[in-house]
Motif scaffolding. Structure first.
Motif, PDB file in Angstrom:
ATOM      1  N   THR A  31       0.828  -1.207   0.000  1.00 28.95           N
ATOM      2  CA  THR A  31       0.000   0.000   0.000  1.00 28.95           C
ATOM      3  C   THR A  31       0.860   1.252   0.000  1.00 28.95           C
ATOM      4  OG1 THR A  31      -1.785  -1.148   1.176  1.00 28.95           O
ATOM      5  CG2 THR A  31      -1.814   1.253   1.236  1.00 28.95           C
ATOM      6  N   LEU A  32       1.933   1.258   0.806  1.00 29.31           N
ATOM      7  CA  LEU A  32       2.823   2.417   0.840  1.00 29.31           C
ATOM      8  C   LEU A  32       3.485   2.636  -0.511  1.00 29.31           C
ATOM      9  CD1 LEU A  32       4.538   2.059   4.340  1.00 29.31           C
ATOM     10  CD2 LEU A  32       2.703   3.627   3.662  1.00 29.31           C
ATOM     11  N   GLY A  33       3.778   1.557  -1.217  1.00 31.61           N
ATOM     12  CA  GLY A  33       4.335   1.694  -2.554  1.00 31.61           C
ATOM     13  C   GLY A  33       3.359   2.356  -3.501  1.00 31.61           C
ATOM     14  N   PHE A  34       2.075   1.981  -3.400  1.00 37.82           N
ATOM     15  CA  PHE A  34       1.065   2.620  -4.242  1.00 37.82           C
ATOM     16  C   PHE A  34       0.903   4.091  -3.866  1.00 37.82           C
ATOM     17  CE2 PHE A  34      -0.726  -1.870  -4.274  1.00 37.82           C
ATOM     18  CZ  PHE A  34      -0.252  -2.148  -5.547  1.00 37.82           C
ATOM     19  N   GLU A  35       1.059   4.406  -2.569  1.00 33.99           N
ATOM     20  CA  GLU A  35       0.922   5.789  -2.101  1.00 33.99           C
ATOM     21  C   GLU A  35       1.924   6.695  -2.797  1.00 33.99           C
ATOM     22  OE1 GLU A  35       0.735   8.186   2.171  1.00 33.99           O
ATOM     23  OE2 GLU A  35       1.828   6.293   2.039  1.00 33.99           O
ATOM     24  N   ARG A  36       3.104   6.163  -3.088  1.00 32.09           N
ATOM     25  CA  ARG A  36       4.155   6.958  -3.721  1.00 32.09           C
ATOM     26  C   ARG A  36       4.238   6.656  -5.206  1.00 32.09           C
ATOM     27  NH1 ARG A  36       7.753   5.299   1.515  1.00 32.09           N
ATOM     28  NH2 ARG A  36       6.550   6.529   2.989  1.00 32.09           N
ATOM     29  N   GLY A  37       3.074   6.409  -5.825  1.00 28.14           N
ATOM     30  CA  GLY A  37       3.017   6.048  -7.229  1.00 28.14           C
ATOM     31  C   GLY A  37       2.823   7.234  -8.152  1.00 28.14           C
ATOM     32  N   VAL A  38       2.003   7.019  -9.186  1.00 28.82           N
ATOM     33  CA  VAL A  38       1.917   7.986 -10.277  1.00 28.82           C
ATOM     34  C   VAL A  38       1.317   9.319  -9.846  1.00 28.82           C
ATOM     35  CG1 VAL A  38      -0.352   7.188 -11.060  1.00 28.82           C
ATOM     36  CG2 VAL A  38       1.246   8.194 -12.709  1.00 28.82           C
ATOM     37  N   SER A  39       0.486   9.325  -8.812  1.00 28.80           N
ATOM     38  CA  SER A  39      -0.123  10.587  -8.385  1.00 28.80           C
ATOM     39  C   SER A  39       0.912  11.581  -7.873  1.00 28.80           C
ATOM     40  CB  SER A  39      -1.179  10.335  -7.307  1.00 28.80           C
ATOM     41  OG  SER A  39      -0.594   9.789  -6.149  1.00 28.80           O
ATOM     42  N   THR A  40       2.126  11.097  -7.517  1.00 26.66           N
ATOM     43  CA  THR A  40       3.161  12.022  -7.067  1.00 26.66           C
ATOM     44  C   THR A  40       3.591  12.976  -8.172  1.00 26.66           C
ATOM     45  OG1 THR A  40       4.924  10.447  -7.616  1.00 26.66           O
ATOM     46  CG2 THR A  40       4.039  10.360  -5.379  1.00 26.66           C
ATOM     47  N   ILE A  41       3.361  12.603  -9.434  1.00 23.20           N
ATOM     48  CA  ILE A  41       3.705  13.498 -10.542  1.00 23.20           C
ATOM     49  C   ILE A  41       2.847  14.757 -10.476  1.00 23.20           C
ATOM     50  CG2 ILE A  41       3.803  13.740 -13.038  1.00 23.20           C
ATOM     51  CD1 ILE A  41       5.948  11.918 -11.825  1.00 23.20           C
ATOM     52  N   GLY A  42       1.576  14.582 -10.150  1.00 24.86           N
ATOM     53  CA  GLY A  42       0.728  15.751  -9.959  1.00 24.86           C
ATOM     54  C   GLY A  42       1.209  16.596  -8.800  1.00 24.86           C
ATOM     55  N   GLN A  43       1.717  15.935  -7.758  1.00 24.29           N
ATOM     56  CA  GLN A  43       2.263  16.663  -6.614  1.00 24.29           C
ATOM     57  C   GLN A  43       3.431  17.544  -7.054  1.00 24.29           C
ATOM     58  OE1 GLN A  43       4.991  14.576  -3.975  1.00 24.29           O
ATOM     59  NE2 GLN A  43       3.745  15.204  -2.209  1.00 24.29           N
ATOM     60  N   GLN A  44       4.330  17.000  -7.882  1.00 21.55           N
ATOM     61  CA  GLN A  44       5.481  17.794  -8.343  1.00 21.55           C
ATOM     62  C   GLN A  44       5.017  18.980  -9.183  1.00 21.55           C
ATOM     63  OE1 GLN A  44       7.810  16.488  -6.724  1.00 21.55           O
ATOM     64  NE2 GLN A  44       7.016  14.414  -6.539  1.00 21.55           N
ATOM     65  N   THR A  45       3.998  18.779  -9.999  1.00 22.92           N
ATOM     66  CA  THR A  45       3.464  19.879 -10.809  1.00 22.92           C
ATOM     67  C   THR A  45       2.871  20.957  -9.916  1.00 22.92           C
ATOM     68  OG1 THR A  45       2.983  18.310 -12.596  1.00 22.92           O
ATOM     69  CG2 THR A  45       1.905  20.469 -12.705  1.00 22.92           C
ATOM     70  N   GLY A  46       2.185  20.538  -8.850  1.00 20.45           N
ATOM     71  CA  GLY A  46       1.669  21.512  -7.892  1.00 20.45           C
ATOM     72  C   GLY A  46       2.780  22.272  -7.189  1.00 20.45           C
ATOM     73  N   PHE A  47       3.880  21.578  -6.882  1.00 25.14           N
ATOM     74  CA  PHE A  47       5.032  22.246  -6.285  1.00 25.14           C
ATOM     75  C   PHE A  47       5.597  23.304  -7.238  1.00 25.14           C
ATOM     76  CE2 PHE A  47       6.417  18.458  -3.391  1.00 25.14           C
ATOM     77  CZ  PHE A  47       5.321  18.696  -2.585  1.00 25.14           C
ATOM     78  N   ARG A  48       5.658  22.976  -8.528  1.00 27.00           N
ATOM     79  CA  ARG A  48       6.168  23.943  -9.502  1.00 27.00           C
ATOM     80  C   ARG A  48       5.283  25.186  -9.541  1.00 27.00           C
ATOM     81  NH1 ARG A  48      10.652  25.575 -11.551  1.00 27.00           N
ATOM     82  NH2 ARG A  48      11.274  23.372 -11.747  1.00 27.00           N
ATOM     83  N   ARG A  49       3.975  25.005  -9.457  1.00 26.38           N
ATOM     84  CA  ARG A  49       3.075  26.156  -9.452  1.00 26.38           C
ATOM     85  C   ARG A  49       3.309  27.009  -8.205  1.00 26.38           C
ATOM     86  NH1 ARG A  49      -1.383  23.596  -9.725  1.00 26.38           N
ATOM     87  NH2 ARG A  49      -1.937  23.770  -7.531  1.00 26.38           N
TER      88      ARG A  49
END
Length: 413
Positions: free
Chosen positions: A256-274
């Motif tokens: 489950t923790l592996g899934f937590e750090r999956g593809v949705s983290t890419i959206g997180q990085q984009t939000g960080f850039r904003r």
């Protein structure tokens, strides 16, 4: 790793971008930018309606197999969706724990009956979930879980049930969740220095709306309460609502923790850039960009964020065994958490004394977005696995260094 986009990729990007532009309008227009860490209290019911709107139009569970109610989209298209969702400043999802964590876990480890019972309701955003991992003495050290569960005959006398007693803490969104996936000890563990500390845990699916479950909010630095303490006192769940075999909960919980750090983290990085772009614009607006030291810190933050994004993409391109061997998920958590906490400090440096004063009661919206960012980002290096635990994982499981000594050595006074 090929990071070029094909014509089909760009066509899909256009489809996502167009749909978001057309649908983040009308009743949903005011939801842009709402929700997320430290702000989960914002427009919960409206964001729930938005999540269900996404589901009705096929924009949830993009990577799930079609036979389980998903769209079975390739990884690159999932990345594109999360990038465009973040760029559109769309509201934070309220169904993240169900869709991104529990759903993939049930697909990998659940029984057909469990999949049929829960996956359609997750995909349709009909049931919300929370995560019952951390405890007062078992935060990031999940092997130290003390919440216990035992099998008893249910009140009807016809079916065995798990009876759960214990306490969980930092349980995000427990106050709005219908169900909780709970790691509980169902068998005795070995000694602290033994691998058997991980043995005897089970991964249970527990309904929240029952007499044996009490949820108490925890007030954060931001004066909001998106996470909670949860007390289980004789709480019950059906015997067949254990994911994987009883005693194998550690393996399931780690997946489950592996899934937590999956593809949705890419959206997180984009939000960080904003966020970073907005901080740079703020520095230009108030003239602090002319300070060479501050300008260097902003440039460094920009370069580091690009490294984090590329590392996340590289991690997604690896199979699960390689990710585990390299400690990729721990590295990713260390990178983004420290970066984001530093961004909170950086924005306060850009604002100077202007950022030190709240406009009113923090509990009543008295903090602005930058003050909330600074205060909540202090927790980034703690939640989701603290920095100390991530470094231990890398040291012991990747580098093969001796295990950390736990407790006082023998003979200590």
């Amino acid at each position: 790793m090929d990071l070029t986009y094909s014509a089909a990729d760009e066509a899909f990007r256009t489809e996502v971008r167009t749909w978001l532009e057309d649908n983040l309008a009308g009743e949903f227009a005011a939801l842009r930018g709402l929700g997320g860490p430290g702000r989960e209290h914002e427009a919960h019911e409206e964001r729930l309606a938005w999540d269900r709107h996404l589901a009705a139009h096929g924009w949830t569970c993009l990577g799930w197999p079609v036979e389980h109610g998903g769209r079975g989209l390739p990884l690159f298209w999932q990345v594109i969706f999360h990038e465009e969702y973040a760029r559109a400043n769309a509201p934070a999802r309220v169904n993240h724990l169900g869709e991104e964590l529990l759903g993939p876990t049930l697909i990998a480890f659940g029984t057909p009956a469990q999949q049929q019972r829960f996956l359609p309701r997750i995909a349709a955003v009909e049931e919300l979930w929370c995560q019952g991992y951390s405890e007062p003495n078992a935060g990031s050290d999940l092997a130290n879980v003390q919440t216990r569960a035992r099998l008893e005959t249910g009140p009807s006398g016809q079916q065995d049930e798990w009876v759960i007693d214990g306490q969980k803490v930092w349980t995000s969104l427990a106050h709005v969740a219908d169900w909780c996936f709970v790691v509980a000890r169902t068998e005795p563990a070995g000694g602290d220095g033994s691998a058997r500390r991980h043995h005897g845990l089970s991964y249970l699916l527990v309904p929240m709306d029952q007499p044996g479950v009490e949820v108490r909010p925890i007030v954060q630095l931001t004066a909001t309460s998106e996470f909670n303490e949860v007390f289980f006192t004789g709480a019950r769940t059906a015997a067949d609502l254990v994911v994987g075999r009883p005693g194998d909960g550690w393996k399931v919980a780690m997946a489950t923790l592996g899934f937590e750090r999956g593809v949705s983290t890419i959206g997180q990085q984009t939000g960080f850039r904003r966020e970073l772009d907005a901080v740079i614009a703020l520095a230009r607006g108030n003239g602090t960009i002319d300070d060479p030291v501050l300008r260097d810190r902003l440039a460094r933050a920009s370069a580091e964020l690009e490294v984090i994004r590329l590392n996340a993409l590289r991690t997604l391109s690896l199979d699960a065994a390689t990710q585990a061997r390299l400690g990729s998920t721990s590295i990713a958590k260390l990178l983004w958490a420290s970066w984001h906490r530093t961004l909170g400090e950086l924005v306060m440096a850009v604002r100077g004394s202007d950022g030190l004063f709240a406009t009113g009661d923090p509990a009543d919206g008295g903090l602005d977005e930058w003050q909330r960012l600074y205060l909540f980002s202090r927790a980034d290096t703690i939640y989701g696995g603290s920095d100390e635990i991530q470094r231990n994982i890398l040291a012991e499981r990747v580098l093969g260094l001796p295990r950390e000594v736990r407790g006082e050595p023998k003979g200590a006074s």
